[in-house]
Write an enzyme that holds these catalytic residues in place. Structure first.
Site, short mmCIF file in Angstrom:
data_model
loop_
_atom_site.label_atom_id
_atom_site.label_comp_id
_atom_site.label_asym_id
_atom_site.label_seq_id
_atom_site.Cartn_x
_atom_site.Cartn_y
_atom_site.Cartn_z
CB SER A 147 -20.58 -9.61 14.22
OG SER A 147 -21.66 -9.63 13.30
CE1 TYR A 160 -23.94 -9.67 18.25
CE2 TYR A 160 -24.01 -9.02 15.94
CZ TYR A 160 -23.62 -9.90 16.93
OH TYR A 160 -22.90 -11.04 16.58
P1 NAP Z 1 -25.16 -18.91 20.58
O1 NAP Z 1 -25.42 -20.14 19.78
O2 NAP Z 1 -26.30 -18.05 20.99
O3 NAP Z 1 -24.33 -19.35 21.90
C1 NAP Z 1 -23.97 -18.35 22.81
C2 NAP Z 1 -22.94 -18.91 23.78
O4 NAP Z 1 -22.53 -17.84 24.64
C3 NAP Z 1 -23.48 -19.99 24.68
O5 NAP Z 1 -22.42 -20.87 25.00
C4 NAP Z 1 -23.93 -19.22 25.93
O6 NAP Z 1 -23.90 -20.01 27.13
C5 NAP Z 1 -22.86 -18.14 25.99
N1 NAP Z 1 -23.34 -16.93 26.65
C6 NAP Z 1 -24.37 -16.15 26.24
N2 NAP Z 1 -24.56 -15.14 27.12
C7 NAP Z 1 -23.63 -15.32 28.09
C8 NAP Z 1 -23.33 -14.62 29.29
N3 NAP Z 1 -24.01 -13.56 29.69
N4 NAP Z 1 -22.31 -15.08 30.05
C9 NAP Z 1 -21.61 -16.16 29.69
N5 NAP Z 1 -21.85 -16.87 28.56
C10 NAP Z 1 -22.86 -16.45 27.79
O7 NAP Z 1 -24.13 -17.93 19.85
P2 NAP Z 1 -23.36 -18.11 18.44
O8 NAP Z 1 -24.31 -17.81 17.36
O9 NAP Z 1 -22.60 -19.36 18.44
O10 NAP Z 1 -22.36 -16.87 18.51
C11 NAP Z 1 -21.02 -17.01 18.94
C12 NAP Z 1 -20.25 -15.74 18.60
O11 NAP Z 1 -20.30 -15.50 17.20
C13 NAP Z 1 -20.81 -14.48 19.26
O12 NAP Z 1 -19.74 -13.63 19.60
C14 NAP Z 1 -21.63 -13.85 18.16
O13 NAP Z 1 -21.79 -12.46 18.33
C15 NAP Z 1 -20.78 -14.19 16.95
N6 NAP Z 1 -21.51 -14.17 15.68
C16 NAP Z 1 -22.52 -15.08 15.45
C17 NAP Z 1 -23.18 -15.05 14.22
C18 NAP Z 1 -24.27 -16.03 13.87
O14 NAP Z 1 -24.85 -15.92 12.79
N7 NAP Z 1 -24.57 -17.01 14.71
C19 NAP Z 1 -22.83 -14.08 13.27
C20 NAP Z 1 -21.81 -13.17 13.55
C21 NAP Z 1 -21.16 -13.24 14.76
P3 NAP Z 1 -25.23 -20.85 27.62
O15 NAP Z 1 -25.33 -22.01 26.67
O16 NAP Z 1 -24.92 -21.27 29.00
O17 NAP Z 1 -26.38 -19.91 27.49
#
Ligand code: NAP
Length: 254
Positions: A147, A160
Site C-alpha cells: 500500500s 495498517y
Molecule cells: P476488499 O475489497 O476489502 O476485499 C478484501 C478481500 O480479502 C476479500 O476477498 C476478503 O474475503 C479477503 N479477506 C479479508 N480478510 C480476510 C481474512 N482474514 N482471511 C482471508 N481473506 C480475507 O479489499 P481491497 O480494497 O480490494 O484490497 C485488496 C488489497 O489491496 C489489500 O492488500 C489492501 O491492503 C490493498 N490496498 C487497497 C487499497 C484501496 O484503496 N482499496 C489501497 C491500498 C492497498 P471475503 O470477501 O470472504 O471477506
C-alpha cells in the site's frame, strides 16, 4: 493474451475489490486461477461466474487467514480444487492480496486489533509463501499487494501502514533468496482504489474529489488499474524485475 496459458495462479482475497480484478485479468491471460476468499461465498461465486463467462478457468478456495491452521486449510482446498481441474499441485503465480484495514491513531489503538491486523496482513502472506514455495518451480512469480501507506506518514492508519511495511521487507528479502531459482518477488502498492475497504472515506462527493485530486490523473483508482500491473509482474516479460516496490497510485502527490 494467453501469455499465462498452462500456469496456475492463487489470488488471495479474490472475492471482491482488487483481488477480483486480478483474478479476472490473470484468467483472461490464460491462467487457471484459484479464487480465494474468507467467508463471502456469494461474492466469490460472482468472481468465479465472471471468469467463466469470459471463457476463463478457475475454482473457489475458502480459508480464513490470520487464524490457527489457516495456511494448512488454504492449501488443502487449493490442492483439492486444482486436482478437480485436472491440474497438478504446482503453483506458478501467487498473489498475496487479502488484507484488512483499521483506522486508528496511536492513542486509540487496541492490542487485540493490532494482533489481528498483523496476523492477516503480515503473518499470513509470509507463511502462505512458505507453503507455496513447496509447489513452485523455477521461474515462479510472487506478487505481494502492499500500500502507498507503507511509505507515507498517515497517523490514522498507523497499524495498517506497519503491516504493509513488513510486507515490503518480506518482498525485498525473499527476492534475494529466490533469485537463483528465477522466482521474482515484487510488491505493488496501490493508493486509493474503488473497493469496499475504504468506502467510508469516499462517502461524500467532496471527499471523493479530494481523493481523486491526489492522483496526477485526477481520478480514484479502479481494480483493473492494479490488476494490469500485477498481470505484467506475473508474466515472463517481467523476468528482470525483482525485489521492487511498484508505486501503483496513479502518480499520487508527485
Ligand atoms: P476488499 O475489497 O476489502 O476485499 C478484501 C478481500 O480479502 C476479500 O476477498 C476478503 O474475503 C479477503 N479477506 C479479508 N480478510 C480476510 C481474512 N482474514 N482471511 C482471508 N481473506 C480475507 O479489499 P481491497 O480494497 O480490494 O484490497 C485488496 C488489497 O489491496 C489489500 O492488500 C489492501 O491492503 C490493498 N490496498 C487497497 C487499497 C484501496 O484503496 N482499496 C489501497 C491500498 C492497498 P471475503 O470477501 O470472504 O471477506
Amino acid at each position: 493474451m494467453g501469455s499465462l496459458r498452462g500456469r496456475t495462479a492463487l489470488v488471495t482475497g479474490a472475492s471482491r475489490g482488487i483481488g477480483r480484478g486480478i483474478a479476472r485479468r490473470l484468467a483472461a491471460d490464460g491462467a487457471l486461477v484459484a479464487v480465494h476468499y474468507a467467508s463471502n461465498e456469494e461474492a466469490a461465486e460472482r468472481t468465479v461466474a465472471a471468469i467463466r463467462d469470459d471463457g476463463g478457468r478457475c475454482f473457489p478456495v475458502r480459508a480464513e487467514l490470520g487464524v490457527d491452521g489457516d495456511v494448512g486449510a488454504l492449501f488443502a482446498a487449493f490442492d483439492a480444487g486444482a486436482r478437480g481441474q485436472g491440474a497438478g499441485p504446482e503453483l506458478d503465480i501467487l498473489v498475496n492480496n487479502a488484507a484488512v484495514s483499521i483506522s486508528s491513531r496511536i492513542a486509540d489503538l487496541r492490542a487485540e486489533d493490532f494482533d489481528r491486523l498483523i496476523a492477516v496482513n503480515t503473518r499470513a502472506p509470509l507463511f502462505v509463501i512458505q507453503e507455496a514455495l513447496k509447489r513452485m518451480g523455477d521461474g515462479g512469480r510472487i506478487v505481494n499487494i502492499s500500500s502507498a501507506a507503507s511509505r507515507r506518514a498517515l497517523p490514522r492508519t498507523l497499524a495498517y501502514s506497519m503491516s504493509k511495511g513488513a510486507v515490503d521487507s518480506l518482498t525485498r528479502t525473499l527476492a534475494e533468496e529466490l533469485g537463483p531459482r528465477g522466482i521474482t518477488v515484487n510488491a505493488v502498492a496501490p493508493g486509493f482504489v474503488e473497493t469496499e475497504m475504504n468506502s467510508s472515506r469516499r462517502a461524500t462527493e467532496e471527499a471523493r474529489s479530494a481523493i481523486a485530486a491526489l492522483s496526477a490523473f485526477d481520478r480514484i483508482g479502479r481494480p483493473e488499474d492494479i490488476a494490469d500491473i500485477v498481470a505484467f509482474l506475473a508474466s515472463d516479460d517481467s523476468r528482470w524485475i525483482t525485489g521492487q516496490y511498484i508505486d501503483a497510485t496513479g502518480g499520487s502527490k508527485l
